[in-house]
Design an enzyme around this catalytic site. Sequence first.
Site, PDB file in Angstrom:
ATOM      1  N   MET A   1       0.843  -1.166   0.022  1.00 51.50           N
ATOM      2  CA  MET A   1      -0.159   0.152   0.102  1.00 51.50           C
ATOM      3  C   MET A   1       0.828   1.298  -0.150  1.00 51.50           C
ATOM      4  O   MET A   1       1.907   1.216   0.554  1.00 51.50           O
ATOM      5  CB  MET A   1      -1.009   0.055   1.391  1.00 51.50           C
ATOM      6  CG  MET A   1      -1.436   1.263   1.795  1.00 51.50           C
ATOM      7  SD  MET A   1      -2.144   1.311   3.338  1.00 51.50           S
ATOM      8  CE  MET A   1      -3.897   0.598   2.892  1.00 51.50           C
ATOM      9  N   ASN A   2       0.460   2.214  -0.872  1.00 53.93           N
ATOM     10  CA  ASN A   2       0.971   3.627  -0.563  1.00 53.93           C
ATOM     11  C   ASN A   2      -0.190   4.474  -0.623  1.00 53.93           C
ATOM     12  O   ASN A   2      -1.151   4.385   0.141  1.00 53.93           O
ATOM     13  CB  ASN A   2       2.419   3.793  -1.460  1.00 53.93           C
ATOM     14  CG  ASN A   2       2.166   4.103  -2.879  1.00 53.93           C
ATOM     15  OD1 ASN A   2       2.041   2.828  -3.522  1.00 53.93           O
ATOM     16  ND2 ASN A   2       2.087   5.222  -3.565  1.00 53.93           N
ATOM     17  N   ASP A   3      -0.028   5.563  -1.132  1.00 53.06           N
ATOM     18  CA  ASP A   3      -1.066   6.946  -0.936  1.00 53.06           C
ATOM     19  C   ASP A   3      -2.315   6.602  -0.856  1.00 53.06           C
ATOM     20  O   ASP A   3      -2.953   5.742  -1.516  1.00 53.06           O
ATOM     21  CB  ASP A   3      -0.947   7.898  -2.073  1.00 53.06           C
ATOM     22  CG  ASP A   3       0.505   8.072  -2.832  1.00 53.06           C
ATOM     23  OD1 ASP A   3       1.538   7.644  -2.076  1.00 53.06           O
ATOM     24  OD2 ASP A   3       0.590   8.787  -3.904  1.00 53.06           O
TER      25      ASP A   3
ATOM     26  N   TRP B   1       6.387  -2.193  -4.086  1.00 51.09           N
ATOM     27  CA  TRP B   1       5.537  -1.539  -4.981  1.00 51.09           C
ATOM     28  C   TRP B   1       5.616  -2.217  -6.496  1.00 51.09           C
ATOM     29  O   TRP B   1       6.512  -2.922  -6.963  1.00 51.09           O
ATOM     30  CB  TRP B   1       6.459   0.091  -5.406  1.00 51.09           C
ATOM     31  CG  TRP B   1       5.556   0.857  -6.136  1.00 51.09           C
ATOM     32  CD1 TRP B   1       4.669   1.662  -5.663  1.00 51.09           C
ATOM     33  CD2 TRP B   1       5.485   1.092  -7.508  1.00 51.09           C
ATOM     34  NE1 TRP B   1       3.974   2.407  -6.689  1.00 51.09           N
ATOM     35  CE2 TRP B   1       4.603   2.013  -7.875  1.00 51.09           C
ATOM     36  CE3 TRP B   1       6.092   0.576  -8.604  1.00 51.09           C
ATOM     37  CZ2 TRP B   1       4.246   2.460  -9.039  1.00 51.09           C
ATOM     38  CZ3 TRP B   1       6.016   1.005  -9.989  1.00 51.09           C
ATOM     39  CH2 TRP B   1       5.092   1.949  -9.938  1.00 51.09           C
TER      40      TRP B   1
ATOM     41  N   GLU C   1       4.096  16.187  -5.441  1.00 44.80           N
ATOM     42  CA  GLU C   1       3.310  15.114  -5.693  1.00 44.80           C
ATOM     43  C   GLU C   1       1.930  15.424  -4.664  1.00 44.80           C
ATOM     44  O   GLU C   1       1.870  15.912  -3.845  1.00 44.80           O
ATOM     45  CB  GLU C   1       4.072  13.862  -5.438  1.00 44.80           C
ATOM     46  CG  GLU C   1       5.200  13.473  -6.175  1.00 44.80           C
ATOM     47  CD  GLU C   1       5.815  12.003  -6.094  1.00 44.80           C
ATOM     48  OE1 GLU C   1       5.780  11.226  -6.894  1.00 44.80           O
ATOM     49  OE2 GLU C   1       5.982  11.526  -4.507  1.00 44.80           O
TER      50      GLU C   1
ATOM     51  N   TRP D   1       9.166   6.946   1.373  1.00 43.20           N
ATOM     52  CA  TRP D   1       9.963   6.171   0.302  1.00 43.20           C
ATOM     53  C   TRP D   1      11.351   6.098   0.786  1.00 43.20           C
ATOM     54  O   TRP D   1      12.058   5.172  -0.136  1.00 43.20           O
ATOM     55  CB  TRP D   1       9.711   7.208  -1.005  1.00 43.20           C
ATOM     56  CG  TRP D   1       8.511   7.358  -1.584  1.00 43.20           C
ATOM     57  CD1 TRP D   1       7.641   8.079  -1.609  1.00 43.20           C
ATOM     58  CD2 TRP D   1       7.664   6.215  -2.389  1.00 43.20           C
ATOM     59  NE1 TRP D   1       6.338   7.738  -2.298  1.00 43.20           N
ATOM     60  CE2 TRP D   1       6.488   6.532  -2.689  1.00 43.20           C
ATOM     61  CE3 TRP D   1       8.170   4.601  -2.433  1.00 43.20           C
ATOM     62  CZ2 TRP D   1       5.688   5.637  -3.499  1.00 43.20           C
ATOM     63  CZ3 TRP D   1       7.399   3.871  -3.236  1.00 43.20           C
ATOM     64  CH2 TRP D   1       6.126   4.368  -3.737  1.00 43.20           C
TER      65      TRP D   1
ATOM     66  N   ASP E   1      -1.647  12.834 -10.146  1.00 41.80           N
ATOM     67  CA  ASP E   1      -2.156  13.174  -8.805  1.00 41.80           C
ATOM     68  C   ASP E   1      -3.304  14.038  -8.730  1.00 41.80           C
ATOM     69  O   ASP E   1      -3.459  14.946  -7.807  1.00 41.80           O
ATOM     70  CB  ASP E   1      -1.096  13.311  -7.715  1.00 41.80           C
ATOM     71  CG  ASP E   1       0.077  12.424  -7.760  1.00 41.80           C
ATOM     72  OD1 ASP E   1      -0.161  11.378  -8.034  1.00 41.80           O
ATOM     73  OD2 ASP E   1       0.983  12.738  -7.057  1.00 41.80           O
TER      74      ASP E   1
HETATM   75  C1  FRU Z   1       3.556   9.510  -4.208  1.00 43.51           C
HETATM   76  C2  FRU Z   1       3.161   8.805  -5.540  1.00 43.51           C
HETATM   77  C3  FRU Z   1       2.329   9.463  -6.481  1.00 43.51           C
HETATM   78  C4  FRU Z   1       1.988   8.604  -7.665  1.00 43.51           C
HETATM   79  C5  FRU Z   1       1.903   7.339  -6.720  1.00 43.51           C
HETATM   80  C6  FRU Z   1       2.364   5.962  -7.378  1.00 43.51           C
HETATM   81  O1  FRU Z   1       3.903   8.531  -3.303  1.00 43.51           O
HETATM   82  O2  FRU Z   1       4.622   8.645  -6.213  1.00 43.51           O
HETATM   83  O3  FRU Z   1       2.778  10.723  -7.077  1.00 43.51           O
HETATM   84  O4  FRU Z   1       0.621   8.740  -8.163  1.00 43.51           O
HETATM   85  O5  FRU Z   1       2.852   7.566  -5.610  1.00 43.51           O
HETATM   86  O6  FRU Z   1       2.106   4.833  -6.504  1.00 43.51           O
END
Ligand code: FRU
Length: 480
Positions: free
Chosen positions: A37-39, A63, A224, A307, A168
Amino acid sequence: MISQTLRDARRYEDAMAQNITPLERPEFHLSPKVGWMNDPNGFSYYKDKFHLFYQYYPYDSQWGPMHWGHAVSDDLLHWEYLPAAIAPDMPYDYVGCFSGSAITLPDGKQLFMYTSVRKEAQPDGGVRDIQTQSLAVGDGMDYEKDVRNPILTAEDMPENSSPFDFRDPKMWKCEDGTYRCVIVNDRADGTGGRILLYRSEDGFNWEFESVMLSNDGRFGKMWECPDFFALDGRQVLIVSPQFMRAEGLEFHNGNNSIYFTGDYDKETMTYTRGDARQVDYGMDFYAPQTVETTDGRRVMVAWLQSWDNFMTPEDMDWTGLMTLPRELHVEDDSLVQLPVREIENYYTGERSYENVTLENQSAELDGITGRSFDMTVEVKKEDLEGFSILLACDDENYTELYYNRYQELFTVDRTYSGLVRDVICSRSMKVANEKETIKFRIVMDKYTIEVFANDGKQAMTTLIYTDLKSQGIVFSSDGK
Ligand code: FRU
């Protein structure tokens, strides 16, 4: 129509999630159903529930080509998984469905705008990722991508824009029923992110309006995950810059999440910003996104990871968490954040101690132990030099919170939290007030420590992976 790619992802997550027991998950923070999981994405209130989507790669705890995971909640704390919402299944998004947002359309459907990423051969012989924006419409469960995708491409950007960094989108609905969206991009020469503003009558046809703000190399390079909203009479812009350089205790190297308070002229669509500040001073906080609740609260959630610091233990089937959803306010041009009030409904076994005196000594307090709690500590400053709270302690491991009264510095240090990699372990923030006492609220949920100092004027978020058996909490003082 659900694509085979999405069907596979849904089948996979259902099968694999059964191997993850509730015991290894946080109790009131969202973690991915399985994998990475990220954003936070598409944070919204739709059909009487909060929906939180997230950047998701179910097949590995690293990722990979991004899907959108999906969870719903009545109270922002207890989350239920729904099937993955979208998958990288089209020629224009097969590299990934990157971050984006959601709004409700007049016909009751939900609309996503997300960043669609594909690869393209370049004149110099190389191959690069091309970022465009795409739409999907759904009912809170299944989403169909728009046949016109991608709907915003290099042609919809101002001159001197990079097609490789355009991402984004965060949309919102205006009082007059039209829509706006902020999207970040980089200049073609890579000299820094900027916030582009787009306008739409119907949510489907979008036009470039203006460059709302340019970085001009001041705050890192590319930006971002922008968010833009009115709060307490001010207009707040949140953005997460990459490649920043440290400045005092305010900004750290690498990816930061910063905010501006300012004024927005709706007629001319221009934004006048004040100074930038850090949103959260901890080591694990990135890419926040907000939603407005039906009772008018502005609530923010962020990715509780960084990150720059990977520390997930190798045997875990999931990685990445969301922060606690936090209620936001602006006071004196500063963002104030506290856990959503719904957390109080979860309190059991409350304990309180008053007038505990510690003079150059350490103590444990009966009943104050564990890895999931909401604890407020208020300390008299008069004869104090400093105090510390050790969390997730056993004979070997601990994470230390330390307040130095003279320097007015609050530090978190996870060096001895059981890490076996040399990641960043410590960060400090300035915590000052004019009062006789200083107050810290510490919310812990197994792996996460979120500190709200001075009633939410400063926040600091930290991830630890100390074995869950380490449950001790120790208080110590220098001075009295
Ligand atoms: C931020 C980011 C965003 C992008 C996403 C990709 O953490 O780099 O800019 O949309 O993660 O997973």
